[in-house]
Write a protein that holds these residues in place. Structure first.
Motif, short mmCIF file in Angstrom:
data_model
loop_
_atom_site.label_atom_id
_atom_site.label_comp_id
_atom_site.label_asym_id
_atom_site.label_seq_id
_atom_site.Cartn_x
_atom_site.Cartn_y
_atom_site.Cartn_z
N ARG A 85 -20.72 -61.21 40.58
CA ARG A 85 -21.10 -61.97 39.39
C ARG A 85 -22.48 -61.54 38.91
NH1 ARG A 85 -18.28 -61.80 37.06
NH2 ARG A 85 -19.38 -63.02 35.51
N LEU A 86 -23.36 -61.39 39.86
CA LEU A 86 -24.77 -61.13 39.53
C LEU A 86 -24.98 -59.71 38.96
CD1 LEU A 86 -27.40 -62.72 39.73
CD2 LEU A 86 -27.66 -61.87 42.08
N PHE A 87 -24.25 -58.75 39.49
CA PHE A 87 -24.50 -57.34 39.13
C PHE A 87 -23.32 -56.65 38.46
CE2 PHE A 87 -27.25 -58.17 42.87
CZ PHE A 87 -28.49 -57.96 42.28
N GLY A 88 -22.22 -57.38 38.33
CA GLY A 88 -21.04 -56.74 37.72
C GLY A 88 -20.45 -55.69 38.64
N THR A 89 -20.61 -55.89 39.94
CA THR A 89 -20.08 -54.91 40.90
C THR A 89 -18.63 -55.23 41.23
OG1 THR A 89 -21.08 -56.28 42.61
CG2 THR A 89 -22.30 -54.34 41.93
N THR A 90 -18.04 -54.43 42.09
CA THR A 90 -16.61 -54.58 42.40
C THR A 90 -16.37 -54.65 43.91
OG1 THR A 90 -16.42 -52.19 42.31
CG2 THR A 90 -15.85 -53.38 40.31
N PHE A 91 -17.26 -55.34 44.60
CA PHE A 91 -17.08 -55.42 46.05
C PHE A 91 -15.84 -56.27 46.38
CE2 PHE A 91 -21.79 -54.87 45.76
CZ PHE A 91 -21.83 -53.62 46.36
N ASP A 92 -15.25 -55.94 47.53
CA ASP A 92 -14.08 -56.71 47.96
C ASP A 92 -14.50 -58.14 48.28
OD1 ASP A 92 -12.54 -54.53 47.72
OD2 ASP A 92 -12.49 -54.03 49.88
N VAL A 93 -13.66 -59.05 47.83
CA VAL A 93 -13.91 -60.47 48.10
C VAL A 93 -12.78 -60.97 48.98
CG1 VAL A 93 -13.99 -62.76 47.04
CG2 VAL A 93 -15.14 -60.82 45.95
N MET A 94 -13.16 -61.81 49.93
CA MET A 94 -12.13 -62.31 50.83
C MET A 94 -11.15 -63.19 50.07
SD MET A 94 -12.54 -64.32 54.38
CE MET A 94 -13.26 -62.94 55.21
N ASP A 95 -9.90 -62.89 50.28
CA ASP A 95 -8.85 -63.66 49.62
C ASP A 95 -8.76 -65.03 50.29
OD1 ASP A 95 -6.46 -64.66 48.66
OD2 ASP A 95 -5.66 -62.60 48.36
N SER A 96 -8.82 -66.11 49.48
CA SER A 96 -8.82 -67.45 50.07
C SER A 96 -7.48 -67.80 50.72
CB SER A 96 -9.18 -68.49 49.02
OG SER A 96 -8.34 -68.34 47.91
#
Ligand code: GDP
Ligand code: MG
Length: 684
Positions: free
Chosen positions: A74-85
């Motif tokens: 959100r902060l940098f517009g990056t595309t890091f993997d996010v843990m799927d809830s």
């Protein structure tokens, strides 16, 4: 998701920029703790490789599944993997990097830092903390609001590790501790902030905890009084729960983003003091080196790392510019090797050097100044060395060209109807030297220490040799000219004198010879003055002239004393006496005339002339010339012709008596004929 509309210009620009730059993340350190070989390639792709110091590095730390990657995206517009809830899979351990979409920042997402939570050893936590501190300006520590104040909170254990490795990194030895500190900013992002507790109160609690941790560190003696603030600046931000207050979360994130983007804000996070001063084009090598040191468990001495990096990058940059330089230099190598003077070589070489050095400077000057200065000097030396063979070739060719020009100029000048040889030589020499010097000076690169004096000295030698040879030729031509004059002036008087033999005929011949040779010598010396001849040259020319003059005289005398000529001269004399009276009137013999007496008188008188031809014998002996010593190189050097005992002898005794006999026979015939004509006149 669309980035919310922004009011400031810079943000909308950053947003556009972000569209371009947003690229898949790169795992710079993988789960096997290997450093990526692709970082420079990605930095190039992200348009950051040429940004010098104009980029930033930020890393995030925090417990697993605290929404770090979500925040960064959100902060940098990056595309890091996010843990799927839904499927709570473990994100792979390692460090990821992604460029910010809003500024020239590189964002590092450090996964698996919290070994405690995973029940693993804290090895990777230490390593990644060391690595991040050595390369990042800002460390984001992601922390749950409700964990603050709980000393046992996992994040605080992590911070202890950070402080410890920081001390070993920046304060390891007394010497290192004495150096000016490179500070790092720790930005606490407090998540799920509900608003019950103020940010100030949360900050104070965190600061107290920091101080406590700092206090509890076992420090080496030389750092016993070290202060946390010497190494770290602390900063704080709060964010609401993303799921419960999505809109406020988004708005607060946008607000927080400003601290990473807007340089004019007092709370702008990327303050120059935090920058690790690694040029972007060296970042990959630097990080790799740091990681290698971290893996090897070696002390991380950053100044040494920076020097090593500087050496590596300066060498790489030097090799790069040298390659381009060599391609340029190659264009003139062939013409120079084939003997051509390349016009404006100096300007070309200066251009290549200028391009190479300015390209080198642009990138290399950002590195450790001592290393850069030394490597630049090496580069200059190497580039000069690479050019010096071209320079020497150019000088050699310029020498050749100037010598050739000298030959042509000299030949052209000597074709003129009149010239002063010495003057011509000095003018042509000046021109040839000038043409050489203009090439030599033009092609001498300033500061190279190159010299052309030696080649100039060689040119001078060449010119002198050519001039000497030409002078020798010219002098020879001149001597030949004088010799022709000598012959012309000598032949007729000799013929006349010998056709009227008399006891003084030799005086006449030798007086003429003396006058002619005297004037020949004078004429030679007068002309020789223009040739700048040396005394030896003059002596040898005069000697040669004298020899040839003598041989010319001697030759003419031999011609005039050959049998038929002598006989013809005697015959003329005899006829003059016998057939003509004293008044020059032809005699008609009458019977009463004393034919026999007249015949005998004419014959005997004529015969007295014959011995005159035997040898050159003037009445005035002073007139006998001193014979030259023949030049051994002279072809016609019969020693008899130069020996005073033989040189003056023209007709030997045996030939004299033969001539006498032949003459007598001819005279007898004339007598018989005269007698017959007298008899016939009687019988008529
Ligand atoms: P990371 O492991 O720290 O990188 O965490 P992730 O970004 O992968 O997210 C882990 C989980 O936290 C995901 O299920 C997210 O939906 C959730 N999450 C993200 N942001 C927040 C937040 O602000 N508050 C809470 N409580 N959960 C969040
Ligand atoms: Mg994550």
């Amino acid at each position: 998701m669309a980035v919310p509309a922004r009011t400031s210009n810079s943000s909308s620009l950053a947003q556009q920029d972000g569209q371009v730059r947003k690229t898949a993340q790169l795992q710079i350190i993988d789960e096997n703790q290997h450093f990526t070989p692709n970082l420079s390639k990605y930095l190039t792709k992200w348009n950051l490789i040429d940004s010098g110091f104009d980029y930033n590095v930020v890393a995030v730390f925090g417990s697993q599944s605290t929404g770090k990657s979500t925040l960064l995206n959100r902060l940098f517009g990056t595309t890091f993997d996010v843990m799927d809830s839904k499927r709570r899979q473990q994100t792979t351990k390692g460090i990821w990097m992604c460029p910010s979409a809003y500024s020239s920042a590189l964002v590092m997402d450090v996964e698996g830092t919290d070994g405690r939570e995973r029940g693993e050893d804290q090895d990777f936590e230490r390593k990644s903390a060391l690595f991040s501190l050595a390369s990042s300006e800002v460390l984001i520590v992601n922390i749950w609001c409700h964990q603050i104040g709980l000393y046992q909170g996992a994040n605080l254990g992590l911070l202890k590790t950070v402080f410890e490795v920081n001390l070993s990194l920046f304060g390891g030895s007394a010497e290192a501790a004495a150096r000016p500190k490179e500070k790092t900013l720790i930005l606490f992002v407090i998540r799920d902030h509900s608003g019950y507790t103020t940010i100030d109160s949360l900050s104070d609690t965190l600061k107290d905890s920091m101080a406590e941790i700092w206090q509890s560190l076992s420090k080496p003696t030389h750092l016993a009084n070290a202060k946390l603030e010497t190494y770290f600046d602390l900063s704080f931000a709060v964010l609401p729960h993303k799921i419960h207050q999505p809109e406020k979360f988004e708005a607060d994130v946008v607000e927080l983003r400003k601290r990473f983007v807007d340089k004019t804000r007092p709370d702008y996070v990327f303050q120059p003091a935090y920058h690790k001063r690694i040029p972007a084009d060296g970042l990959s090598h630097y990080m790799e080196g740091i990681w290698a040191q971290v893996l090897a468990n070696k002390d991380l001495d950053l100044p040494t790392q920076q020097e090593l990096l500087a050496q590596f990058r300066c060498d790489e940059l030097a090799a790069g510019v040298t390659e381009v330089f060599n391609v340029s230099a190659k264009t003139v190598r062939r013409p120079i090797e084939s003997g051509k003077v390349v016009p404006g070589l100096g300007k070309l070489m200066a251009e290549w050097l200028q391009v190479a050095l300015s390209d080198f400077d642009a990138a290399a000057s950002r590195y450790h100044v001592g290393v850069y200065t030394r490597k630049r000097q090496d580069l200059v030396t190497n580039l000069h060395a690479a050019l010096s063979s071209l320079y020497l070739g150019e000088l050699k060719n310029a020498n050749k060209a100037a010598s050739a020009k000298f030959v042509t100029d000299l030949a052209a000048a000597l074709k003129e109807p009149s010239y002063d040889f010495a003057e011509v030589v000095s003018r042509c020499t000046r021109d040839a030297r000038e043409s050489f010097l203009s090439v030599a000076k033009e092609s001498t690169v300033a500061g190279s220490g190159w010299e052309y004096e030696q080649e100039l000295a060689m040119l001078d030698d060449n010119l002198k040799a050519i001039a000497d040879k030409s002078r020798a030729d010219e002098t020879k031509k001149m001597v030949n000219g004088v010799e022709r004059t000598v012959k012309r002036q000598l032949y007729e008087p000799v013929e006349i004198a010998l056709s009227k033999p008399s006891p003084t005929m030799w005086d006449k011949v030798l007086a003429t010879y003396r006058d002619v040779t005297d004037s020949a010598e004078k004429s030679y010396l007068k002309k020789a003055r223009a040739y700048d001849c040396t005394e030896e040259e003059n002596d040898s020319a005069l000697k040669s002239l004298l020899t040839r003059s003598w041989l010319a005289l001697r030759h003419k005398l031999e011609e005039q004393t050959a049998d038929p000529v002598v006989l013809s001269t005697l015959r003329d004399n005899f006829e003059q006496r016998f057939r003509y009276d004293e008044n020059g009137v032809p005699r008609v013999w009458r019977p009463e005339d004393d034919l026999e007496g007249a015949f005998k008188k004419a014959r005997d008188e004529t015969l007295t002339l014959l011995p005159l031809f035997a040898k050159v014998a003037p009445e005035d002996e002073e007139l006998l010339p001193t014979l030259p010593v023949p030049d051994t190189t002279d072809t016609d050097a019969d020693p008899e012709k130069f020996d005073p005992d033989t040189a003056f002898v023209l007709v030997k005794a045996s030939r004299l008596s033969q001539l006498e006999a032949r003459f007598k026979r001819e005279a007898d015939a004339a007598y018989v004929e005269a007698k017959r004509s007298m008899v016939s006149s009687i019988s008529q």
